[in-house]
Every structure is written in C-alpha cells, then in structure tokens.
Enzyme design. Structure first.
Site, PDB file in Angstrom:
ATOM      1  N   GLU A   1      47.917  33.713  49.920  1.00 57.34           N
ATOM      2  CA  GLU A   1      48.942  32.934  49.221  1.00 57.34           C
ATOM      3  C   GLU A   1      50.351  33.547  49.325  1.00 57.34           C
ATOM      4  O   GLU A   1      51.305  32.858  49.691  1.00 57.34           O
ATOM      5  CB  GLU A   1      48.505  32.845  47.757  1.00 57.34           C
TER       6      GLU A   1
ATOM      7  N   ILE B   1      39.774  37.063  50.545  1.00 50.50           N
ATOM      8  CA  ILE B   1      38.407  37.196  50.024  1.00 50.50           C
ATOM      9  C   ILE B   1      38.215  36.231  48.861  1.00 50.50           C
ATOM     10  O   ILE B   1      37.111  35.867  48.522  1.00 50.50           O
ATOM     11  CB  ILE B   1      38.057  38.648  49.596  1.00 50.50           C
ATOM     12  N   ASP B   2      39.330  35.809  48.239  1.00 51.39           N
ATOM     13  CA  ASP B   2      39.240  34.918  47.070  1.00 51.39           C
ATOM     14  C   ASP B   2      38.878  33.484  47.466  1.00 51.39           C
ATOM     15  O   ASP B   2      38.430  32.709  46.630  1.00 51.39           O
ATOM     16  CB  ASP B   2      40.576  34.877  46.324  1.00 51.39           C
TER      17      ASP B   2
ATOM     18  N   GLU C   1      36.869  38.441  37.898  1.00 50.48           N
ATOM     19  CA  GLU C   1      37.919  39.209  37.207  1.00 50.48           C
ATOM     20  C   GLU C   1      38.910  38.319  36.449  1.00 50.48           C
ATOM     21  O   GLU C   1      39.547  38.767  35.499  1.00 50.48           O
ATOM     22  CB  GLU C   1      38.679  40.085  38.205  1.00 50.48           C
TER      23      GLU C   1
HETATM   24  O1  F6P Z   1      43.618  38.628  46.740  1.00 46.69           O
HETATM   25  C1  F6P Z   1      42.680  39.565  47.095  1.00 46.69           C
HETATM   26  C2  F6P Z   1      42.441  40.552  45.981  1.00 46.69           C
HETATM   27  O2  F6P Z   1      41.450  41.455  46.390  1.00 46.69           O
HETATM   28  C3  F6P Z   1      42.068  39.907  44.631  1.00 46.69           C
HETATM   29  O3  F6P Z   1      40.738  39.485  44.588  1.00 46.69           O
HETATM   30  C4  F6P Z   1      42.411  41.023  43.678  1.00 46.69           C
HETATM   31  O4  F6P Z   1      42.725  40.524  42.403  1.00 46.69           O
HETATM   32  C5  F6P Z   1      43.621  41.646  44.324  1.00 46.69           C
HETATM   33  O5  F6P Z   1      43.601  41.272  45.685  1.00 46.69           O
HETATM   34  C6  F6P Z   1      43.656  43.148  44.246  1.00 46.69           C
HETATM   35  O6  F6P Z   1      44.873  43.583  44.771  1.00 46.69           O
HETATM   36  P1  F6P Z   1      45.242  45.087  45.142  1.00 46.69           P
HETATM   37  O7  F6P Z   1      44.538  45.446  46.416  1.00 46.69           O
HETATM   38  O8  F6P Z   1      46.706  45.081  45.309  1.00 46.69           O
HETATM   39  O9  F6P Z   1      44.769  45.956  44.024  1.00 46.69           O
END
Ligand code: F6P
Length: 341
Positions: free
Chosen positions: A103, A127-128, A223
């Site tokens: 996104e 991955i989302d 989450e």
């Molecule tokens: O968008 C992918 C993701 O892994 C989400 O599932 C998660 O909330 C976020 O990124 C974690 O981000 P970071 O790697 O910046 O901690």
C-alpha cells in the site's frame, strides 16, 4: 536501448527476489537494460542504484528478503521528495519504473504517476494480502504456510499442558493471514479485524469445548483484531504505526484467563512470518508478476498494477488497488465459524 528501473519498497517478504529475477530475464529478451534501485524510494532520493544482469540475479529465486534492500517511507511524501525522485529518475535516463510493494509504496508510485507523469508499473507485494483488485499478492502464501506450521507446533504443547494458546499473527488492517492459517491449522477460534467479537462469547465457547472433553484450545488472533465492548486496540484516528498494530494477543489471553480460569499462553509470530524461503506458489506468482510487469511496459500501460484474478494475469489501476483494504472473504469466514470451539 530502453532502461527500466526496479525498486522494492516497504516491508520485505519472501518472493521479492523471484520478481527481480523474472523482470531482468524478461527485460533482456525484450532488449531493455534494468537498473536495480537500492532500498526502495531511498535509492531514487540518494541516487543509489546499479545495473542488474544475469550474474547478479541468478541463484536468488529461493532467497527470502530482497537483494535490492528496502525501506519504509510512509506516504504522503513531502513535495520536495517527490520532486527529487522524479528528477533523479529522469537524470538516470530511465524510461519506466517498476515499483514492487504494498500500500505505502504504491501510494507513492501513484503520486509520481499523477503529479509527475512518471511511467510507473506496480507489482503487488504484501503478506497481508490487503490490496484491492488482485486475488493474491506474493508473500502472503509463504506467511500463511509459516503461521500454519507454527499453529501445528503449538497444538501439541497446548494439548500436553491442557492450555489455551493464543497465536498472534500479522496482517495489519485485515485478517487474511489469521483466517487462512487458522483454517489450515485447525484453530478453534479465529479473531479478525473485519468482524469484531464479544470476548464473553469467546469464553463461553471455550467453556463449552472443555465440557465436551477438550482441555486445550487454539485461538488465532490477527494483530489488528477488534474486540467488541471491552478493548479497542487500534484507536480511531491514531497515527499509523508500522510495527505491531495492537498487542491484542496479550489482551485476549488476559481476558480468557480472568474469565475462565484456564491457563493461557501467547505466541506472537511477528517477523518470522516474513522471513526465509518463499513457497513454490509465491515463487511462481512472483515470476509471473515480473513477466507481466515488463509486458505492461511494452503496452505502455503506466499507472497500472499487475494483478491476478481467477489465476489469470491482468492489470488494475494503482489508484483502485490502494483505494481500500481488501477485506477477508465472508464465505470463508463463515465456514471457519462452523469449526469454532
Ligand atoms: O505490511 C506487512 C507487515 O508485516 C504487517 O503485517 C505488519 O503490521 C507490519 O508490516 C510490520 O512492520 P515492520 O516490519 O515495520 O515492523
């Protein structure tokens, strides 16, 4: 000879290297030169890039992460940054840009396309699995498989200790990973952001299960899940965070232990879901996406994102892809409810 730039932005995930490798292969056939931009948009800000060839992109198909590196840049980027990216793109003589990301990366790509007419093509990575207009983004399948394996492992220890295991998975604003890994792993309860539940109802379901003679249960919680009435882990209007969205696993576990008295443990899977080798499926769609991205450049379909619908490669406007989060499939969710506790 035309020059294509490629960058990987935002959160990394398995399958990024499959896309890079495929883009380079296909571009060579088409007579393009490919420049690999380092660390997402940072590489275009700092002019950090190098030509990619077969030698640099061979043997990377099964490697997680990205050989180009990545960085998080949360949109909207300042006007000066957008100007700088656009100037550096032109200064480096590039004819098209492939932005591989989720996104955030695609929103910046859209700004560059709209405001600077940058000839950009998007490739969906997440991955989302929350991008609209595509059934799948690569990286999702690997995350689901990793989470499923973890749930399998937690089952045996939950059973031995007669405990409730709460497994917190990623997914941010959507519950795709929780739903699919939960179904595949035989979870008893799946909590997702799209359908907030009442924790009293969850606790009653656990008690009923215990009465049936099952002294352990697995709860998969996304989450970003919301709990009706009791806890609202993501505040409305709160600034976007790019790490754990909520600490929800802990909240759910505390509630269950208090209400039922059942011993409960929490496992937060975190970045394990984004690490290591991609599944065969992610390697295959990553490769297909890479080829399709070069096809879209050939066709001059800029401002479009590669998409996969009913297993056919297509394209959708980046504007549509980032317009809203793709919610989980209700039919699948309803099916999962049949197995609830
Ligand atoms: O968008 C992918 C993701 O892994 C989400 O599932 C998660 O909330 C976020 O990124 C974690 O981000 P970071 O790697 O910046 O901690």
């Amino acid at each position: 000879m035309k020059k294509i730039g490629i960058l990987t932005g935002g959160a990394d995930c398995p399958g990024l290297n499959s896309v890079i490798r495929a883009v380079v292969r296909k571009a060579m056939i088409e007579g393009y030169v490919v420049t690999g931009i380092k660390n997402g948009w940072s590489g275009l800000i700092e002019n950090d890039m190098r030509i990619l060839d077969l030698r640099l992109t061979s043997g990377i198909l099964d490697r997680g992460g990205t050989i180009l590196g990545t960085s998080r840049m949360i949109p909207p980027l300042p006007k000066e940054t957008i100007n700088l990216i656009s100037e550096n793109f032109k200064r480096n003589g590039m004819d098209a840009l492939i932005a591989v990301g989720g996104e955030d990366t695609l929103k910046t790509a859209l700004t560059l396309y709209k405001q600077k007419s940058l000839p950009v093509i998007g490739v969906p990575k997440s991955i989302d699995n929350a991008l609209t207009g595509t059934d799948y983004a690569f990286g999702f399948d690997t995350a689901v498989n990793i989470a499923t394996e973890c749930i399998d492992r937690l089952h045996t220890t939950a059973e031995s200790h007669h405990r409730i295991m709460v497994v917190e998975v990623m997914g941010r604003y959507t519950g795709w990973i929780a739903l699919e890994a939960g179904i595949a792993g035989g979870a008893d309860i799946i909590l997702v952001p799209e359908f907030p539940v009442d924790m009293d109802v969850v606790c009653d379901a656990l008690k009923t299960r215990h009465k049936r003679g099952k002294s352990f249960s697995i709860i998969v919680v996304s989450e970003g899940a919301k709990i009706q009435g009791h806890y609202v882990p993501i505040e409305e209007g709160a600034p976007k965070r790019r790490h754990r969205v909520g600490n929800i696993g802990e909240l759910v576990a505390n509630f269950i232990e208090e209400k039922t008295g059942y011993e409960t443990r929490v496992s937060v899977l975190g970045h394990i879901q984004r690490g290591g080798t991609p599944t065969a499926y992610d390697r295959i769609i990553g490769t297909r996406f890479g080829f399709k991205a070069v096809d879209l450049i050939n066709e001059g379909k800029f401002g479009q994102m590669v998409s996969l619908l009913d297993n056919k490669l297509r394209s959708v406007s980046i504007a549509e892809a980032v317009s809203k989060h793709k919610a989980i499939d209700k039919e699948l969710y309803d099916m999962a409810q049949v197995f609830a506790a």
